[in-house]
Scaffold this motif. Structure first.
Motif, short mmCIF file in Angstrom:
data_model
loop_
_atom_site.label_atom_id
_atom_site.label_comp_id
_atom_site.label_asym_id
_atom_site.label_seq_id
_atom_site.Cartn_x
_atom_site.Cartn_y
_atom_site.Cartn_z
N LYS A 925 6.30 0.22 2.78
CA LYS A 925 7.26 1.27 2.36
C LYS A 925 8.55 1.15 3.16
O LYS A 925 9.65 1.30 2.62
CB LYS A 925 6.64 2.66 2.54
N GLU A 926 8.43 0.88 4.46
CA GLU A 926 9.64 0.74 5.31
C GLU A 926 10.47 -0.46 4.86
O GLU A 926 11.70 -0.40 4.79
CB GLU A 926 9.25 0.59 6.78
N MET A 927 9.79 -1.58 4.54
CA MET A 927 10.52 -2.79 4.10
C MET A 927 11.32 -2.48 2.83
O MET A 927 12.48 -2.88 2.69
CB MET A 927 9.53 -3.93 3.78
N VAL A 928 10.67 -1.78 1.90
CA VAL A 928 11.33 -1.46 0.63
C VAL A 928 12.53 -0.55 0.88
O VAL A 928 13.60 -0.73 0.30
CB VAL A 928 10.32 -0.81 -0.36
N LYS A 929 12.38 0.43 1.78
CA LYS A 929 13.49 1.34 2.09
C LYS A 929 14.67 0.57 2.67
O LYS A 929 15.82 0.76 2.27
CB LYS A 929 13.05 2.41 3.09
N GLU A 930 14.39 -0.29 3.63
CA GLU A 930 15.44 -1.11 4.25
C GLU A 930 16.19 -1.92 3.18
O GLU A 930 17.40 -1.95 3.11
CB GLU A 930 14.82 -2.13 5.23
N PHE A 931 15.39 -2.60 2.32
CA PHE A 931 15.98 -3.52 1.34
C PHE A 931 16.80 -2.76 0.30
O PHE A 931 17.87 -3.19 -0.11
CB PHE A 931 14.86 -4.34 0.68
N THR A 932 16.30 -1.57 -0.11
CA THR A 932 17.04 -0.82 -1.14
C THR A 932 18.39 -0.36 -0.58
O THR A 932 19.39 -0.33 -1.29
CB THR A 932 16.21 0.36 -1.70
N LEU A 933 18.43 -0.06 0.72
CA LEU A 933 19.72 0.35 1.32
C LEU A 933 20.70 -0.82 1.33
O LEU A 933 21.89 -0.66 1.04
CB LEU A 933 19.50 0.89 2.74
N LEU A 934 20.19 -2.00 1.65
CA LEU A 934 21.05 -3.20 1.61
C LEU A 934 21.58 -3.41 0.19
O LEU A 934 22.76 -3.67 -0.02
CB LEU A 934 20.27 -4.44 2.06
N CYS A 935 20.68 -3.27 -0.80
CA CYS A 935 21.06 -3.52 -2.19
C CYS A 935 22.11 -2.52 -2.66
O CYS A 935 22.92 -2.81 -3.53
CB CYS A 935 19.85 -3.38 -3.12
N ARG A 936 22.09 -1.30 -2.09
CA ARG A 936 23.02 -0.26 -2.53
C ARG A 936 24.28 -0.21 -1.67
O ARG A 936 25.13 0.68 -1.85
CB ARG A 936 22.32 1.12 -2.48
N GLY A 937 24.35 -1.10 -0.67
CA GLY A 937 25.53 -1.10 0.21
C GLY A 937 25.57 0.11 1.12
O GLY A 937 26.64 0.54 1.57
N LEU A 938 24.41 0.70 1.40
CA LEU A 938 24.39 1.93 2.21
C LEU A 938 23.83 1.69 3.60
O LEU A 938 23.70 2.61 4.39
CB LEU A 938 23.51 2.99 1.54
N HIS A 939 23.44 0.44 3.88
CA HIS A 939 22.76 0.20 5.15
C HIS A 939 23.69 0.50 6.32
O HIS A 939 24.82 0.05 6.35
CB HIS A 939 22.28 -1.25 5.21
#
Length: 947
Positions: A925-939
């Motif tokens: 779940k943490e990996m998916v959260k990290e990756f989705t933020l990168l994909c959305r430019g929000l990291h």
């Protein structure tokens, strides 16, 4: 448009469309590189204040949000330009001056401490320097404005966390340059009121930076003095309250002790304010006393040798709690004090036993006094006065009484059984005193106190309840409020009555009498429902009477359909009767049901013959709702009884069909007739399904005789016009009868029918039916959970079902996507045991992975990421060798799943997902959260802080 045109449109154009366009354009202009240039031009003295204000705002936005765009060698010139402008506007427009001060404050926060070491001291020095062009008072006001906005700008600034801590400590040190100036201005005899007002506001602003309380001592004392000046009163209250309330203040116990005498010194001013009806002053003084007591009771209680001065403060707060007059009409102060009593009690009860015993001795009498005060405040005003109150005032008073009720319940923890005894004694004296007849308000308040405690605290062991039940019939009930409280008190004692059934007869007649009064319907129906639920085994002797009175009450509410509250009371009444009938013998139940339901059935038969129209629709839904509510609680198998109780009063096991089933079979054809006319009305279909859903939930296996005809009807309904409520009922049947081979065949046929109809719906375009898709996905998940071999049926197209699931993952409605994720998390673990599922997943799993990655890449709401992670986790666990090939192929697509992630980041994510950590669901779940933020430019942005 030109800048001036756009500003003119924003401020003066009456057309709202033009205003909005202008605002949009100007917001873009403010962040453009040209803003540096035009902002200064707009500040020219020949411009109107609105235009100057826009210029100052643009400067502030550039400095606060785009600090990194400013070259370091321009800091100094920017600083001196801002100082010059602030001096120019010192005597000019107030709104422009404030914006310029906010801009300079933002600049200072970004530069300190390295680039501008003594920023605050510099500001003070700059404005104290003689400048012949600007009058001294105007300069002084400009400086105070700047010093006031500086801490405020700090609180809202976007500084990164490490900088925030650094700047906060620099500012706290710099208060040495500010406070002496503020003290001097407050003490000067010739300082005008408006300057002192500004000084107090400035002090209020600075104390929120966690400045040591002892450094604020002189200014707090000066603020106390200012409370005598009506012009400064409000601002001084804010300053004192803010200073006392900062969390850090409790470290400075000696300073806190020094503050008690000046607070106590306000009592005379408070009394005069109360006498003259000056609500603002009494409110302000009360806020100060409560701020000191509530924020620091623990620290002050710890100073045992000062117990008397703290007790004096507590008594002052007690005066505020009991302030004369009715809330909220004559006073608004007492409600501020309630949380103080919670805090004080918590602190006393948190001491070790010896210290606690000492404080209990001091404070028990105080808390008994508090109960008297609260019950006095909870009293209704005279009928005449109450008649003049607005509905809003009545509602505020209702909420205030609920707060008092909660406080009394809390105080019970401190005072225990003695509190109930004291309430009982008072009530007894009141009701038996023939010399001085009491007012109904007094009686009502005492009962209300009792009800507040009995509602949440187990009073079964209290020796005063029998006496109270004996007193209740002696109350002469003269009005609605008192009658309501009598009802709710009886309701609160229903569990006690179940243990002492001989007392039921004392109070039941009162409840049945109240049922006949429409004004008391809420309280009497809810009380009857509680008694029927808790005491059902002791009610058979009264059953005939209760049913008769309830029928009368129900028919006295013919407007049931029109008013919402009455509708819900009719429903509660039916639930009450359901509980009551559950305890009777079967033939008795059927007899009562017959007399109870027949009038409604006759009405329904008449309605079924009419042409559908809005008013008969409401009547039909109402009658179906009554039946649903009756069947929700009519349970002769006693599934809901308390298993732990040692002597459950079990009745002999009933023979023959369940009464609910008997009734359902009798009305089944009528219900079908109603349905045939209303099939395309979702609400009527939902009401029909609700009757069966409630019955299935209550009856469980006893419902079996109804299964064949219900499945047939549901199948016809769903084939004609698919509705979500029919799928939900099918899911309920699968859930309950999955392991009943005798009853399952019709349910299996229904499941296959619903599936094939829904698959057809998918071919026609499911986008308009997110509710059906949602329910269908939940049905599939339930089938996989309870009866996975349904997926072995030759006429179930597993591949089509799988594709529908993938489509559903792309719906914009979050609940539908969540249900689809639930379906796949149940499906994937079945790959090994159910061959058709394994085959479909291996052939089409890549499409599923693609859809999941699209969702993670930004197509789906961020709130759904945990659900997508569950699918990845399941794929990993049950199809690992396939997943490692699929994910590689998917990630090779350019710009997939988002153009914002680099090939390296995609590679890292793929490796993480396939790494050893894949067995840890939380990590996935943490990996998916990290990756989705990168994909959305929000990291790494502020949006992720709460994620």
């Amino acid at each position: 448009p030109s800048l001036f045109q756009a500003l003119h449109q924003l401020y003066y154009d009456p057309n709202i469309e033009n205003k909005n366009l202008a605002q949009k354009w100007l917001m873009q202009a403010q962040v453009s590189p040209q803003a540096w240039h035009f902002s200064w031009l707009l500040l020219n003295m020949d411009k109107v204040p609105e235009i100057q204000y826009f210029g100052a705002s643009a400067l502030h936005i550039k400095i606060s949000r785009y600090w990194n765009d400013i070259p370091a060698d321009q800091y100094e010139s920017l600083k001196s330009q801002l100082f010059t402008q602030i001096t120019r506007f010192a005597g000019g427009s107030k709104i422009v001056l404030t914006r310029l001060c906010v801009a300079l404050a933002s600049l200072a926060l970004s530069m300190m401490p390295e680039a501008w070491p003594c920023a605050v001291a510099d500001m003070v020095r700059m404005f104290q320097a003689e400048d012949s062009n600007v009058d001294g008072r105007a300069r002084c006001l400009a400086l105070l404005e700047l010093l006031t906005v500086l801490p405020e700008e700090f609180q809202t600034s976007r500084l990164p966390q490490y900088r925030k801590g650094q700047v906060r400590s620099v500012l706290a040190q710099e208060c040495g340059s500010v406070f002496p100036l503020l003290e001097q201005l407050l003490q000067q005899q010739d300082s005008p009121g408006f300057i002192k007002q500004k000084v107090l506001k400035c002090f209020s602003s600075w104390v929120q930076l966690e400045i040591p309380l002892m450094d604020c001592e002189n200014l707090i004392q000066a603020a106390f003095t200012s409370l005598q000046d009506p012009e400064l009163f409000d601002t001084a209250v804010e300053a004192v309250v803010n200073a006392i309330s900062q969390p850090d203040a409790q470290r400075y116990v000696n300073t806190l002790l020094k503050l008690i005498p000046p607070v106590l010194g306000l009592q005379e001013q408070l009394r005069q304010a109360v006498q003259s009806g000056d609500m603002e002053t009494s409110h302000g003084i009360c806020r100060i006393a409560v701020a000191l007591g509530e924020n620091h009771s623990r620290a002050l209680l710890d100073q045992v040798e000062h117990w008397q001065s703290f007790l004096a403060l507590v008594n002052m707060i007690m005066f505020c709690t009991g302030i004369p007059g009715h809330y909220p009409v004559n006073e608004t102060t007492s409600s501020l004090t309630l949380t103080f009593w919670y805090t004080l009690q918590d602190d006393i009860l948190s001491f070790e036993p010896d210290k606690q015993a000492v404080y209990q001795q001091v404070y028990r009498p105080v808390y008994f006094q508090l109960v008297d005060v609260l019950l006095h405040k909870a009293q209704f005003p005279s009928d005449e006065e109450y008649g003049f109150w607005s509905s809003d005032e009545k509602e505020q008073f209702r909420i205030y009484r609920v707060d008092i009720s909660d406080t009394l319940m809390y105080v019970y923890e401190m005072l225990g059984a003695e509190l109930l005894s004291s309430l009982y004694d008072k009530l007894g004296r009141l009701l038996t005193n023939t010399e001085q007849p009491s007012t109904w308000q007094h009686t009502e308040a005492l009962l209300y106190g009792f009800q507040s405690i009995a509602e949440t605290i187990d009073v079964n062991y209290s020796d005063v309840v029998p006496g109270l039940i004996g007193l209740i019939p002696r109350i002469s009930i003269s009005n609605v409020q008192l009658a309501d409280t009598v009802m709710f008190t009886i309701g609160a004692l229903s569990e006690w009555l179940a243990d002492h059934p001989v007392m039921i007869n004392n109070v039941l007649p009162l409840v049945l009498q109240a049922l006949g009064n429409p004004e008391l319907s809420i309280s009497s129906v809810s009380t009857l429902k509680k008694i029927c639920r808790e005491c059902k085994y002791d009610l058979p002797p009264y059953a005939a009477n209760i049913v008769a009175v309830s029928q009368q009450a129900g028919s006295d509410l013919p407007a049931c359909v029109s008013s919402l509250t009455q509708t819900s009371q009719c429903m509660w009444l039916m639930q009450a009767l359901g509980f009551l009938l559950s305890a009777l013998q079967v033939e008795e139940i059927l007899k009562n049901l017959h007399s109870l339901i027949t009038p409604y059935i006759q009405q329904l038969e008449k309605l079924a013959d009419e042409t559908p129209n809005p008013s008969n629709k409401l009547a039909i839904i109402h009658i179906l709702g009554l039946l649903s509510n009756l069947f929700t609680t009519l349970d002769i198998s006693h599934h809901d009884d308390d298993h732990e109780s040692t002597e459950v009063k079990k009745l002999p096991v009933q023979q023959g069909p369940n009464p609910v089933v008997v009734v359902l079979q009798q009305v089944f054809q009528l219900i079908q007739k109603v349905l045939s006319k209303w099939l395309n009305d979702a609400q009527v279909v939902e009401s029909v399904c609700a009757i069966f859903e409630k019955s299935v939930k209550t009856l469980l296996d006893d419902f079996a005789p109804m299964v064949p005809q219900l499945c047939e009807m549901l199948g016809q309904m769903y084939s004609t016009i698919p509705q979500a409520s029919a799928i939900d009922l099918t899911r309920q049947l699968v859930h309950i009868f999955a392991h009943e081979p005798a009853h399952f065949p019709p349910i299996k046929a229904l499941f296959l029918l619903v599936t094939s109809v829904t698959l057809t719906l998918f071919q026609q375009g499911p986008r308009d039916h997110p509710d059906i898709v949602d329910s269908f996905m939940q049905l599939l998940a339930q089938a996989l959970k309870r009866k996975p071999d349904l997926f072995l049926c030759s006429n179930l197209d597993v591949k089509a079902v799988f594709q529908c699931g993938v489509l559903s993952l792309k719906f914009p409605e979050a609940p539908t996507v969540k249900a689809s994720c639930g379906f796949f998390t149940e499906l994937l673990p079945r790959c090994g045991e159910i061959a058709p599922v394994g085959q479909v997943v291996h052939e089409n799993g890549k499409v599923l992975l693609q859809a999941v990655l699209e969702g993670v890449g930004g197509q789906a709401s961020r709130s759904l990421m945990d659900h997508f992670a569950e699918i990845l986790f399941a794929l990993n666990k049950h199809c690992f060798s396939y997943l490692s090939i699929w994910i590689k192929e998917a990630m090779q697509q350019d710009g997939f799943p988002s153009a914002r992630v680099s090939p390296e980041q995609k590679e890292t994510f793929s490796q993480q997902i396939l790494s050893r950590e894949r067995v840890n669901k939380r990590r996935v779940k943490e990996m998916v959260k990290e990756f989705t933020l990168l994909c959305r430019g929000l990291h790494g942005t502020e949006y992720t802080a709460d994620y």
